[in-house]
Scaffold this motif. Structure first.
Motif, PDB file in Angstrom:
ATOM      1  N   PHE A 427       0.824  -1.227   0.000  1.00  0.00           N
ATOM      2  CA  PHE A 427       0.000   0.000   0.000  1.00  0.00           C
ATOM      3  C   PHE A 427       0.857   1.275   0.000  1.00  0.00           C
ATOM      4  CE2 PHE A 427       0.393  -1.770   4.302  1.00  0.00           C
ATOM      5  CZ  PHE A 427       1.097  -0.759   4.944  1.00  0.00           C
ATOM      6  N   LEU A 428       2.174   1.136   0.212  1.00  0.00           N
ATOM      7  CA  LEU A 428       3.065   2.295   0.200  1.00  0.00           C
ATOM      8  C   LEU A 428       3.329   2.812  -1.213  1.00  0.00           C
ATOM      9  CD1 LEU A 428       5.689   1.162   2.878  1.00  0.00           C
ATOM     10  CD2 LEU A 428       3.747   2.702   3.190  1.00  0.00           C
ATOM     11  N   ASP A 429       2.945   2.023  -2.201  1.00  0.00           N
ATOM     12  CA  ASP A 429       3.121   2.436  -3.594  1.00  0.00           C
ATOM     13  C   ASP A 429       2.201   3.632  -3.877  1.00  0.00           C
ATOM     14  OD1 ASP A 429       3.375   2.798  -6.278  1.00  0.00           O
ATOM     15  OD2 ASP A 429       2.739   0.769  -6.846  1.00  0.00           O
ATOM     16  N   PRO A 430       2.750   4.810  -4.177  1.00  0.00           N
ATOM     17  CA  PRO A 430       1.899   6.002  -4.373  1.00  0.00           C
ATOM     18  C   PRO A 430       1.032   5.911  -5.631  1.00  0.00           C
ATOM     19  CG  PRO A 430       4.187   6.513  -4.884  1.00  0.00           C
ATOM     20  CD  PRO A 430       4.190   5.140  -4.307  1.00  0.00           C
ATOM     21  N   GLN A 431       1.366   4.963  -6.564  1.00  0.00           N
ATOM     22  CA  GLN A 431       0.611   4.819  -7.820  1.00  0.00           C
ATOM     23  C   GLN A 431      -0.540   3.827  -7.715  1.00  0.00           C
ATOM     24  OE1 GLN A 431       1.370   6.904 -10.227  1.00  0.00           O
ATOM     25  NE2 GLN A 431       3.068   7.686  -8.962  1.00  0.00           N
ATOM     26  N   ILE A 432      -0.696   3.209  -6.566  1.00  0.00           N
ATOM     27  CA  ILE A 432      -1.720   2.152  -6.430  1.00  0.00           C
ATOM     28  C   ILE A 432      -3.112   2.736  -6.634  1.00  0.00           C
ATOM     29  CG2 ILE A 432      -2.085   2.399  -3.927  1.00  0.00           C
ATOM     30  CD1 ILE A 432      -2.048  -0.676  -3.844  1.00  0.00           C
ATOM     31  N   SER A 433      -3.968   1.926  -7.278  1.00  0.00           N
ATOM     32  CA  SER A 433      -5.350   2.349  -7.519  1.00  0.00           C
ATOM     33  C   SER A 433      -6.270   1.146  -7.325  1.00  0.00           C
ATOM     34  CB  SER A 433      -5.518   2.903  -8.933  1.00  0.00           C
ATOM     35  OG  SER A 433      -5.337   1.876  -9.889  1.00  0.00           O
ATOM     36  N   GLN A 434      -7.540   1.412  -7.169  1.00  0.00           N
ATOM     37  CA  GLN A 434      -8.525   0.334  -6.966  1.00  0.00           C
ATOM     38  C   GLN A 434      -8.590  -0.566  -8.180  1.00  0.00           C
ATOM     39  OE1 GLN A 434     -12.350   1.440  -5.221  1.00  0.00           O
ATOM     40  NE2 GLN A 434     -13.408   0.113  -6.697  1.00  0.00           N
ATOM     41  N   LYS A 435      -8.558   0.019  -9.342  1.00  0.00           N
ATOM     42  CA  LYS A 435      -8.655  -0.758 -10.579  1.00  0.00           C
ATOM     43  C   LYS A 435      -7.445  -1.668 -10.760  1.00  0.00           C
ATOM     44  CE  LYS A 435      -9.463  -0.102 -15.554  1.00  0.00           C
ATOM     45  NZ  LYS A 435      -8.354  -0.922 -16.024  1.00  0.00           N
ATOM     46  N   ALA A 436      -6.234  -1.088 -10.529  1.00  0.00           N
ATOM     47  CA  ALA A 436      -5.008  -1.868 -10.718  1.00  0.00           C
ATOM     48  C   ALA A 436      -4.919  -3.001  -9.711  1.00  0.00           C
ATOM     49  CB  ALA A 436      -3.789  -0.957 -10.592  1.00  0.00           C
ATOM     50  N   LEU A 462     -10.051   5.280   1.720  1.00  0.00           N
ATOM     51  CA  LEU A 462      -9.825   5.341   3.163  1.00  0.00           C
ATOM     52  C   LEU A 462      -9.074   4.111   3.652  1.00  0.00           C
ATOM     53  CD1 LEU A 462     -13.217   6.791   4.521  1.00  0.00           C
ATOM     54  CD2 LEU A 462     -11.066   7.989   4.094  1.00  0.00           C
ATOM     55  N   TYR A 463      -9.355   2.979   3.043  1.00  0.00           N
ATOM     56  CA  TYR A 463      -8.665   1.728   3.411  1.00  0.00           C
ATOM     57  C   TYR A 463      -7.156   1.885   3.208  1.00  0.00           C
ATOM     58  CZ  TYR A 463      -6.888  -3.033   2.580  1.00  0.00           C
ATOM     59  OH  TYR A 463      -6.133  -4.190   2.574  1.00  0.00           O
ATOM     60  N   ILE A 464      -6.751   2.403   2.049  1.00  0.00           N
ATOM     61  CA  ILE A 464      -5.321   2.576   1.741  1.00  0.00           C
ATOM     62  C   ILE A 464      -4.706   3.646   2.655  1.00  0.00           C
ATOM     63  CG2 ILE A 464      -3.670   3.342  -0.012  1.00  0.00           C
ATOM     64  CD1 ILE A 464      -4.762   0.543  -0.507  1.00  0.00           C
ATOM     65  N   SER A 465      -5.426   4.782   2.838  1.00  0.00           N
ATOM     66  CA  SER A 465      -4.915   5.863   3.684  1.00  0.00           C
ATOM     67  C   SER A 465      -4.686   5.395   5.111  1.00  0.00           C
ATOM     68  CB  SER A 465      -5.888   7.042   3.683  1.00  0.00           C
ATOM     69  OG  SER A 465      -5.927   7.654   2.417  1.00  0.00           O
ATOM     70  N   ASP A 466      -5.647   4.616   5.644  1.00  0.00           N
ATOM     71  CA  ASP A 466      -5.504   4.151   7.026  1.00  0.00           C
ATOM     72  C   ASP A 466      -4.345   3.182   7.178  1.00  0.00           C
ATOM     73  OD1 ASP A 466      -7.589   5.740   7.688  1.00  0.00           O
ATOM     74  OD2 ASP A 466      -9.056   4.139   7.992  1.00  0.00           O
ATOM     75  N   LEU A 467      -4.127   2.327   6.164  1.00  0.00           N
ATOM     76  CA  LEU A 467      -2.969   1.425   6.214  1.00  0.00           C
ATOM     77  C   LEU A 467      -1.665   2.232   6.240  1.00  0.00           C
ATOM     78  CD1 LEU A 467      -4.049  -1.349   3.653  1.00  0.00           C
ATOM     79  CD2 LEU A 467      -3.791  -1.623   6.128  1.00  0.00           C
ATOM     80  N   ARG A 468      -1.598   3.232   5.428  1.00  0.00           N
ATOM     81  CA  ARG A 468      -0.398   4.073   5.377  1.00  0.00           C
ATOM     82  C   ARG A 468      -0.171   4.807   6.709  1.00  0.00           C
ATOM     83  NH1 ARG A 468      -1.655   6.616  -0.655  1.00  0.00           N
ATOM     84  NH2 ARG A 468      -0.749   4.880  -1.870  1.00  0.00           N
TER      85      ARG A 468
END
Length: 530
Positions: A427-436, A462-468
């Motif tokens: 999840f630290l990958d700044p390019q990650i997206s829901q589709k990818a 929010l899921y990705i932000s909270d993990l980060r």
């Protein structure tokens, strides 16, 4: 000096020499200060009368009259001088007679009676001028009284608006002083030129003359006349601040001597006006009180003069202005006290708010740390597929069968892959997206979104932000090098696109600014560890 004067007095007494004793007392009277000077003057007059020598009796009256004038007892002074004037006429002593005329003229000048003084000065000036060549009699200073009479006549002419006559007399004065090498008198007549210019409303010339006179004097006197008229001249030319500086010197002289020539009275009127215009009520009130005190003194000591003073501020006006200013100052003090109370109340209110805020920050900080410790502990334990797996476990089939239309085994597979995704910190990958990510996990975006919302309790963002955020909190808590990083560096490390985005999400999740959390983290750690 006093050793010699006292010796003179004692020797004269021992020899029963009243004439010598008179001169000893006269020296003592002009060498001492009030009230001793008047006591010696009284003794000189008593001794002169005992001697029955007409010349020294006249001299004794003139001496006491002069001392009374210097102490501003003008009525007493005038009585003594008038007696000397009468006795000199009776005895035919024309020198003393004209000397008394000169002194009477000075008294009338102090009383503002310039017309009468002018007439007296014309008479005595002629006498002293006609006798300038007479050097036969000891104790008769025709030259000195000629110069004094000339100076007084010029100044009284000026006060009466006789400027052309003053100009003629000024030429006479300067010619005489040059011819007879008398430089010590030059500054006095330069001042007379300044007065002539001032009353002609030529203020710039007046300033030049008064300034020149002050520089030229070579004595110990204060020369308040020049200071006063410099103040008035600057006031009329619009240089009010400079004018006030000069006029306040007159006030300093009054503070020191507790005496003030009535001609300087308007200095206080101008000071009152100036400080009223600047809004300085304290200074305005100070000068109103001084002027009221002076007027009471003038009314008592200058009965004739007081009626003639052209006053901008009469007593009623001064009292009214005094009461108004005192009320204003009282209101200002009340406003000031109220303002102080409001400021203290505001300080206490905001201080309490800051204290409460710090307490709230502390509670939130402790909550964040506790939650993070709980997450770490749960990661270390063998846990069910989801951290929020219910205590009353249903069958695995029921657990993964929450989404209608999706195979429970399919859901279980996706969730297990998400566990791996989280543990490997992808999840630290700044390019990650829901589709990818949905494509990487072998599903489509729609199904993946339903699984995230159902099993994680939030949308994908929010899921990705909270993990980060959990990741960076863990590192801030366990690795001091992160404590010294700025918000921008922390945002980059945790995969956020910007410091602003990182800060916004941090406040959203923890209700605390990241900078506040970092400061509190530093406070928690020992200084040597940071």
């Amino acid at each position: 000096m006093w050793e010699l004067i006292n010796f003179y007095i004692e020797k004269s007494k021992n020899e029963f020499n009243n004439e010598a004793l008179f001169y000893a007392y006269r020296y003592a009277s002009i060498s001492s200060i009030y009230p001793e000077n008047l006591k010696y003057a009284d003794s000189a007059l008593i001794t002169a009368k005992k001697s029955e020598i007409n010349k020294i009796v006249l001299d004794a009256y003139i001496n006491r009259g002069s001392i009374n004038m210097s102490e501003e007892f003008y009525e007493k002074a005038l009585n003594d001088i008038l007696i000397a004037n009468r006795l000199s006429q009776e005895s035919g002593n024309v020198y003393i007679y004209n000397k008394t005329i000169y002194i009477i003229a000075q008294n009338k000048i102090y009383l503002g009676q310039y017309e009468d003084a002018n007439k007296e000065l014309v008479i005595c000036l002629k006498f002293f001028k006609d006798n300038l060549g007479n050097k036969t009699s000891l104790g008769k200073n025709y030259e000195m009284y000629y110069i004094y009479s000339l100076m007084s006549l010029i100044d009284s002419n000026t006060k009466l608006g006789k400027f052309e006559e003053s100009e003629v007399l000024l030429k006479e004065a300067f010619n005489y002083l040059k011819q007879n090498d008398l430089p010590q008198y030059f500054p006095y007549f330069i001042t007379s030129e300044g007065l002539n210019a001032y009353y002609s409303k030529d203020y710039h010339t007046a300033i030049s003359k008064f300034s020149e006179a002050i520089k030229t004097y070579d004595d110990q006197w204060e020369h308040n006349t020049e200071v006063y008229y410099l103040g008035l001249s600057y006031w009329h030319t619009g240089k009010k601040k400079l004018a006030v500086q000069y006029l306040e010197e007159i006030d300093k002289h009054y503070e020191k001597t507790k005496k003030l020539d009535p001609q300087f009275r308007s200095a206080y009127e101008i000071l009152i006006k100036y400080y009223n215009s600047t809004g300085n009520k304290e200074k305005q009130l100070e000068y109103i009180n001084k002027l009221m005190f002076l007027d009471r003194s003038y009314e008592k000591n200058y009965k004739y003069l007081y009626q003639r003073i052209v006053k901008e501020y009469d007593t009623k006006k001064l009292i009214s202005e005094k009461n108004r200013i005192e009320t204003t100052l009282k209101n200002q003090r009340i406003i000031f006290i109220v303002l102080i109370i409001v400021l203290i109340a505001g300080f206490l209110f905001f201080g309490f708010r800051i204290y409460k805020q710090k307490q709230n920050y502390k509670r939130r900080f402790e909550t964040i740390i506790a939650q993070q410790n709980k997450l770490t502990k749960e990661d270390e334990e063998i846990s069910p597929p989801l951290n929020d797996y219910p205590e009353e476990q249903k069958s695995l089939y029921d657990y993964y069968n929450k989404i209608s239309g999706l195979n429970p085994l399919f859901v279980k597979n996706i969730l297990e892959q998400l566990d791996i995704f989280e543990k490997e910190n992808k999840f630290l990958d700044p390019q990650i997206s829901q589709k990818a990510l949905s494509e990487d996990l072998g599903t489509n975006s729609t199904y993946f979104s339903k699984i995230i919302n159902t099993y994680k309790g939030k949308n994908f963002a929010l899921y990705i932000s909270d993990l980060r955020l959990n990741y960076i909190i863990d590192h801030l808590q366990n690795n001091v090098k992160y404590i010294n990083m700025d918000v921008k560096e922390l945002a980059t490390i945790s995969g956020f696109s910007s410091a602003e985005n990182f800060s916004a999400n941090f406040r959203r999740k923890f209700d605390l600014k990241p900078s506040v959390f970092i400061k509190m983290m530093k406070d928690k750690l020992k200084p040597e560890m940071i």
